[in-house]
Structures are given as structure tokens and as C-alpha cells.
Design a protein around this motif. Structure first.
Motif, PDB file in Angstrom:
ATOM      1  N   ARG A  22       0.853  -1.194   0.000  1.00 50.17           N
ATOM      2  CA  ARG A  22       0.000   0.000   0.000  1.00 50.17           C
ATOM      3  C   ARG A  22       0.887   1.241   0.000  1.00 50.17           C
ATOM      4  NH1 ARG A  22      -2.585  -1.618   5.520  1.00 50.17           N
ATOM      5  NH2 ARG A  22      -0.334  -2.007   5.738  1.00 50.17           N
ATOM      6  N   THR A  23       0.705   2.095  -0.992  1.00 44.82           N
ATOM      7  CA  THR A  23       1.486   3.329  -1.057  1.00 44.82           C
ATOM      8  C   THR A  23       0.554   4.533  -1.133  1.00 44.82           C
ATOM      9  OG1 THR A  23       1.669   3.640  -3.459  1.00 44.82           O
ATOM     10  CG2 THR A  23       3.163   2.055  -2.433  1.00 44.82           C
ATOM     11  N   VAL A  24       1.044   5.634  -0.609  1.00 46.27           N
ATOM     12  CA  VAL A  24       0.365   6.916  -0.745  1.00 46.27           C
ATOM     13  C   VAL A  24       1.298   7.853  -1.499  1.00 46.27           C
ATOM     14  CG1 VAL A  24      -0.487   8.959   0.472  1.00 46.27           C
ATOM     15  CG2 VAL A  24      -1.062   6.675   1.312  1.00 46.27           C
ATOM     16  N   CYS A  51      -2.305   8.435   5.266  1.00 46.98           N
ATOM     17  CA  CYS A  51      -0.994   7.799   5.370  1.00 46.98           C
ATOM     18  C   CYS A  51      -0.920   6.732   6.465  1.00 46.98           C
ATOM     19  CB  CYS A  51       0.080   8.856   5.647  1.00 46.98           C
ATOM     20  SG  CYS A  51       0.329  10.040   4.306  1.00 46.98           S
ATOM     21  N   ALA A 109      -0.581   3.154   5.264  1.00 49.64           N
ATOM     22  CA  ALA A 109       0.332   2.928   4.133  1.00 49.64           C
ATOM     23  C   ALA A 109       1.568   2.156   4.577  1.00 49.64           C
ATOM     24  CB  ALA A 109       0.744   4.262   3.523  1.00 49.64           C
ATOM     25  N   VAL A 139       5.037   6.052   2.100  1.00 52.00           N
ATOM     26  CA  VAL A 139       4.502   7.326   1.624  1.00 52.00           C
ATOM     27  C   VAL A 139       5.547   7.950   0.705  1.00 52.00           C
ATOM     28  CG1 VAL A 139       3.783   9.651   2.275  1.00 52.00           C
ATOM     29  CG2 VAL A 139       3.034   7.677   3.630  1.00 52.00           C
TER      30      VAL A 139
END
Length: 362
Positions: A5-7, A75, A78, A81
């Protein structure tokens, strides 16, 4: 395997950083990464991050508590980030305070300022790079600058952005030239925000010299910004052959129709205009600043920043020398073929994410 999971965090979002985030997001989603883009609503409308499979959280460029709260919430879940640009990096660092989520910062460009504002910018730069686990600089100069500001880990990452989907057909070029009023005269094209560091005052100084050419070239500048009124006043008062056409969605078509592309900026990293001009085979005259020389190699004419005489003379010489223009037109796509591809860029970013999420410090 748990889905990564990335922001991705954008602030004001220059055209280069926004296009990069759009490209990166599409590539990450295609590789099974869950992506949330935190950006102002106008950027979502322009770049359609949702359209390439990302979630979008509207976060204004401001650093007010409401915006920071929305960013912090996005965030919180995540794995990584990734902030793009100085202001986005500072806001991400503040939002992540106390959270054990690694921050990656891509430094796309730099801002020039003197006096108190310059001092503040240096403080912000230090705050941003020291909060980052990894800083990715789009040019060697930016990597060195990040290290001087105290970055723990700074690496070169010459990002790629999508090229034109196709070269416009000759009849499309003719239509574009007719719309701009350059059917039987040379067309010169510049693109970018109307702000002081873009060098447009120098460009208008050079345009005075082009009034004596027959036929007289038309200079078209696509972009918006706070300098528009001042530039238009000069154009009107000095009767310059220049047309400000505002922000356009068909820049590729306009650029492909041009005889020469112009990049008079004070500083550039991997300029979108330079990349697009070379890919399209449009001869480019650019200032020898920042990462421009390493980007274009021998495939463009380079001049000093702020030298209107050199700019006017180089353009005049090229307009009189179709052979040299043909050489540059052929050299551009060859040079462009040496640049990193979108796949290379996405692979490099993914390797950084994997490195950080597998760290024993996590």
C-alpha cells in the motif's frame, strides 16, 4: 502475500511531477500495488488518478490542520509514503510525525529565491530531506543538493513520463498553424507557467529582434501564471509578434506544428518541453542550465540563461538553415531513445519500496 500500500502526495503539482505521478500510479497499480493519491481536486480533474486505478483523497496544498489531518489519516495505513516536490514533502513529514511509515521524496525541481524567502526555502529543504528515508533526485545536481541539506540516502532517479501517443499527421499540423496564425510564417513555441524563472522576459527581448525578419516569426507561449498581465502589457506596448494562448490541452499538437521549440528557463531538471520536442523531432533551443545538457546531449542548441542576444541569434540562424534544423529533427528521437522508460522508472521506485518495507527497522 500482503498487497503493498502506497500513498503518493502531491502539493501544487508542476506539470512534470503531476505527469510523473500519473505514470507511476498507473504502473504501480498494474503491478498489484494499492495506490492512494493525496492531491488537490484540480489535479485529480486534470490527471484522473482514479482513472488508472488509484484512490484519490482531496488534500489542499495548504498546511492547515484540516488538510494535515486528512493527509495523516490517508498515510496511517500505508506501507510507504512517497511525496513529490518540496512542499508535499514537508507536509508529508509533518503528517507522518510519530508514525513508523517510511517516507520517500522525489525532488523534481528547485526554486530560486534570495533574502528571507531563500533562507526559508533552505530550511524547508533540510526539513524535507532529513525526514526522508530515501530522496530520489531527478538530476545529479538535485542529488548533490539533497546530500548537502543532510539527506541520509540520496539517489539519482531520472524519471520518465509518457511520450506522445502518436505524432500528429501533416494535415493536423496545418490546422494547428492556421489556428495560431502562422500559415506562411515561422512558428516558435514555448510552454510553461508564466512565472519569472521561466525566462520569458528574455524571450520577449529576443522577439524584438525577430520583428526585422521576413517573414516575421510568430512566437506562441502556452501556459498560465501570475506574470501574464505584465507579459501581455509588454507585448502590446512593444508590438511584439507574440501570442499568449493560456493553458492548453493540445500542447503536443501545437508543439509538433512548430518550426522551433524554445526553453529559456533559469533552471530545469528533466523538462517536459525538452522531452516532448525531442521525441517529436522539433528543433530545440534551450538554456544550458540544470539537467538540460545531460538530458538533450548534442540534440539541441544550448545558450546561456538570460542572454537575449544569443537566443535571438540562434533562432535567426536556425530559421535560415533548414539543413541544421533537419539535423536536430533527426537527432531528437535518437537521443530520446536513450532515456529511461516508464518501466525503468517504475522498477526503480518499486525496488526502493521493497527495500524499505523489508527493512528490519520497520
Amino acid at each position: 502475500m500482503t498487497q503493498l500500500r502506497t500513498v503518493q502526495v502531491l502539493g501544487g503539482g508542476s506539470a512534470g511531477s503531476s505527469a510523473h505521478v500519473r505514470s507511476l500510479t498507473a504502473g504501480l497499480v498494474a503491478r498489484g500495488v494499492r495506490v492512494t493519491v493525496c492531491a488537490p481536486d484540480p489535479l485529480e480533474r486534470l490527471y484522473d488518478f482514479r482513472g488508472c486505478g488509484a484512490d484519490h483523497v482531496a488534500v489542499a496544498r495548504r498546511g492547515d490542520p484540516l488538510s494535515l489531518g486528512a493527509l495523516r489519516a490517508a498515510c496511517a495505513t500505508a506501507d510507504v509514503v512517497h511525496a513529490h516536490g518540496l512542499h508535499a514533502a514537508v507536509r508529508a513529514a509533518v503528517a507522518l510525525g510519530g508514525q513508523r511509515v517510511p517516507l520517500v521524496v522525489t525532488w523534481h525541481t528547485r526554486v530560486h529565491a534570495d533574502g528571507p524567502r531563500g533562507h526559508l526555502l533552505r530550511l524547508l529543504e533540510r526539513r524535507a530531506v532529513r525526514a526522508a528515508a530515501v530522496v530520489l533526485g531527478t538530476s545529479s545536481e538535485l542529488v548533490d543538493r539533497a546530500r548537502r541539506r543532510g539527506a541520509r540516502d540520496a539517489r539519482l532517479a531520472p524519471v520518465a513520463v509518457p511520450g506522445p501517443r502518436r505524432a500528429p499527421a501533416p494535415d493536423e499540423n496545418g490546422k494547428a498553424r492556421a489556428e495560431l496564425g502562422a500559415v506562411e510564417r515561422p512558428l516558435l513555441m514555448a510552454v510553461g507557467s508564466l512565472v519569472p524563472d521561466r525566462g520569458y522576459d528574455t524571450l520577449l527581448d529576443a522577439a524584438r529582434a525577430w520583428r526585422g525578419l521576413d517573414p516575421m516569426p510568430l512566437l506562441v507561449i502556452a501556459g498560465e501564471g501570475r506574470e501574464r498581465a505584465a507579459l501581455q502589457a509588454r507585448i502590446d506596448n512593444e508590438d511584439l509578434p507574440v501570442n499568449l494562448v493560456g493553458r492548453r490541452d493540445d500542447v503536443s499538437q501545437l508543439l509538433a506544428a512548430a518550426d522551433i521549440a524554445l526553453l529559456p528557463s533559469r533552471w530545469e531538471a528533466r523538462s517536459l518541453l525538452a522531452q516532448e520536442a525531442l521525441r517529436l523531432g522539433v528543433p530545440l533551443v534551450a538554456t544550458s542550465v540544470g539537467a538540460v545538457p545531460e538530458l538533450v546531449g548534442e540534440a539541441a542548441e544550448l545558450i546561456p540563461y538570460g542572454d537575449a542576444v544569443a537566443l535571438a541569434g540562434t533562432v535567426t540562424r536556425l530559421l535560415a538553415d533548414p539543413g541544421r534544423r533537419a539535423e536536430l529533427a533527426s537527432a531528437g528521437p535518437v537521443r530520446a531513445a536513450t532515456w529511461p522508460t516508464e518501466d525503468h522508472t517504475i522498477a526503480q521506485v518499486l525496488s526502493v519500496y521493497d527495500e524499505l518495507t523489508q527493512s528490519p527497522l520497520r
